[in-house]
Design a protein around this motif. Sequence first.
Motif, PDB file in Angstrom:
ATOM      1  N   ARG A   6      37.925 -18.527   7.846  1.00 35.08           N
ATOM      2  CA  ARG A   6      36.970 -19.103   8.629  1.00 35.08           C
ATOM      3  C   ARG A   6      37.116 -18.718   9.902  1.00 35.08           C
ATOM      4  O   ARG A   6      38.226 -18.528  10.572  1.00 35.08           O
ATOM      5  CB  ARG A   6      37.129 -20.459   8.547  1.00 35.08           C
ATOM      6  N   GLU A   7      36.023 -18.793  10.812  1.00 36.33           N
ATOM      7  CA  GLU A   7      36.155 -18.310  12.385  1.00 36.33           C
ATOM      8  C   GLU A   7      36.741 -19.320  13.268  1.00 36.33           C
ATOM      9  O   GLU A   7      36.291 -20.843  12.966  1.00 36.33           O
ATOM     10  CB  GLU A   7      34.980 -17.873  12.904  1.00 36.33           C
ATOM     11  N   ASP A   8      37.603 -19.190  14.161  1.00 39.31           N
ATOM     12  CA  ASP A   8      37.953 -20.278  15.258  1.00 39.31           C
ATOM     13  C   ASP A   8      36.703 -20.259  16.349  1.00 39.31           C
ATOM     14  O   ASP A   8      36.749 -19.267  16.978  1.00 39.31           O
ATOM     15  CB  ASP A   8      39.274 -19.847  16.017  1.00 39.31           C
ATOM     16  N   THR A   9      35.948 -21.341  16.264  1.00 36.15           N
ATOM     17  CA  THR A   9      34.776 -21.189  17.243  1.00 36.15           C
ATOM     18  C   THR A   9      34.929 -22.080  18.547  1.00 36.15           C
ATOM     19  O   THR A   9      33.976 -22.487  19.255  1.00 36.15           O
ATOM     20  CB  THR A   9      33.612 -21.792  16.509  1.00 36.15           C
ATOM     21  N   MET A  10      36.299 -22.783  18.629  1.00 34.31           N
ATOM     22  CA  MET A  10      36.431 -23.738  19.602  1.00 34.31           C
ATOM     23  C   MET A  10      36.525 -23.012  20.957  1.00 34.31           C
ATOM     24  O   MET A  10      37.053 -21.835  21.134  1.00 34.31           O
ATOM     25  CB  MET A  10      37.724 -24.535  19.553  1.00 34.31           C
ATOM     26  N   SER A  11      36.168 -23.557  22.131  1.00 37.15           N
ATOM     27  CA  SER A  11      36.136 -22.988  23.212  1.00 37.15           C
ATOM     28  C   SER A  11      36.152 -24.047  24.505  1.00 37.15           C
ATOM     29  O   SER A  11      35.688 -25.270  24.234  1.00 37.15           O
ATOM     30  CB  SER A  11      34.944 -22.019  23.800  1.00 37.15           C
ATOM     31  N   PHE A  12      36.922 -23.829  25.662  1.00 41.31           N
ATOM     32  CA  PHE A  12      36.999 -24.706  26.638  1.00 41.31           C
ATOM     33  C   PHE A  12      36.480 -24.064  27.956  1.00 41.31           C
ATOM     34  O   PHE A  12      36.663 -22.972  28.161  1.00 41.31           O
ATOM     35  CB  PHE A  12      38.507 -25.014  26.871  1.00 41.31           C
ATOM     36  N   LYS A  13      35.456 -25.041  28.763  1.00 40.26           N
ATOM     37  CA  LYS A  13      34.790 -24.523  29.922  1.00 40.26           C
ATOM     38  C   LYS A  13      35.771 -24.515  31.064  1.00 40.26           C
ATOM     39  O   LYS A  13      36.473 -25.496  31.412  1.00 40.26           O
ATOM     40  CB  LYS A  13      33.532 -25.099  30.215  1.00 40.26           C
TER      41      LYS A  13
END
Length: 315
Positions: free
Chosen positions: A299-306
């Motif tokens: 599965r893909e890692d879709t987490m992100s932080f602004k």
Amino acid sequence: MLERIFLANPRGFCAGVKYAISFVDTVFASNPADTLYVRKEIVHNQRVVDEMKKRGIKFIEELSEAPEGSTVIFSAHGVSPSVVAEAKERKLRIGDATCPLVTRVHRKARNIKDTHQIIYIGHRGHDEAIGTMGEAYMHLVEDENDVINLKDKIDTSKPLTYLMQTTLSVTDTKSIIRQIEETFPFVEHPQKDDICYATTERQEAVTFMIENVDAMLVIGSPNSSNSVRLLQLAKKTKPLSFRITSKEEVNPDYIKTNEIKTLGITAGASSPQVLVDEIVGELLKHFPNANVSLYPESREDTMSFKLPKDLLTQL
């Protein structure tokens, strides 16, 4: 002869590492004429650090190495309040590239330091552990024996809880928590543990594929805690598993001698995709007929932080 290479997914850069690198890149781009200093390695990967050095970014171990009034970025692993106080004394402009998940643990420590005794599950000397433990008085434990040895140091009449380094092994941490429960039945469990999503997901990806490979290759630096944990996890089931940091360390004789036909590849959360590509390319030079593909169950890692609106603070 190596026949198949499976790539674990997710692998490599996590959201916190992307955040920290983007933080430095953005500050540097805003004023490339000024010297930018980064305290400690921005992330635990030499390739990333070397690329920044080539652009003129300076890495320092201590704030005293930066001129008074200069701009310094704190690494993804976080710093203790004493470092912030020193930065204020030196009138530095500060950018805090600490991973938001590490910042969350710091915040938890500040919130409970006056009401609870704290056990910190982590690795002595790791940058993240040093920063977090600077927030409050804590008892550091690395294994079950350390917990048992705390028996005479914990006051049973006062509340007790625990915090964790975000890059630990999920399995090992569970065994330490069980020991804390047995030794101190009155312990209060946090509502949520501190191990970051990326550490958990990358360890799960290795667990899913380990039975279908002869060995795992972990790409990551020796001082990268999550890379070391990935290797430890892999070696429990497949002892031939190994870790390297670059294509120069690829050893085809090891693969041939141990008759590794199916090799799984993963990368620590601070290892860039370019390293994976280079290492796979080097393997294919020696084993040109090997098939390379993503492991089917991935599965893909879709987490992100602004990034924050204001990157720098004048202390």
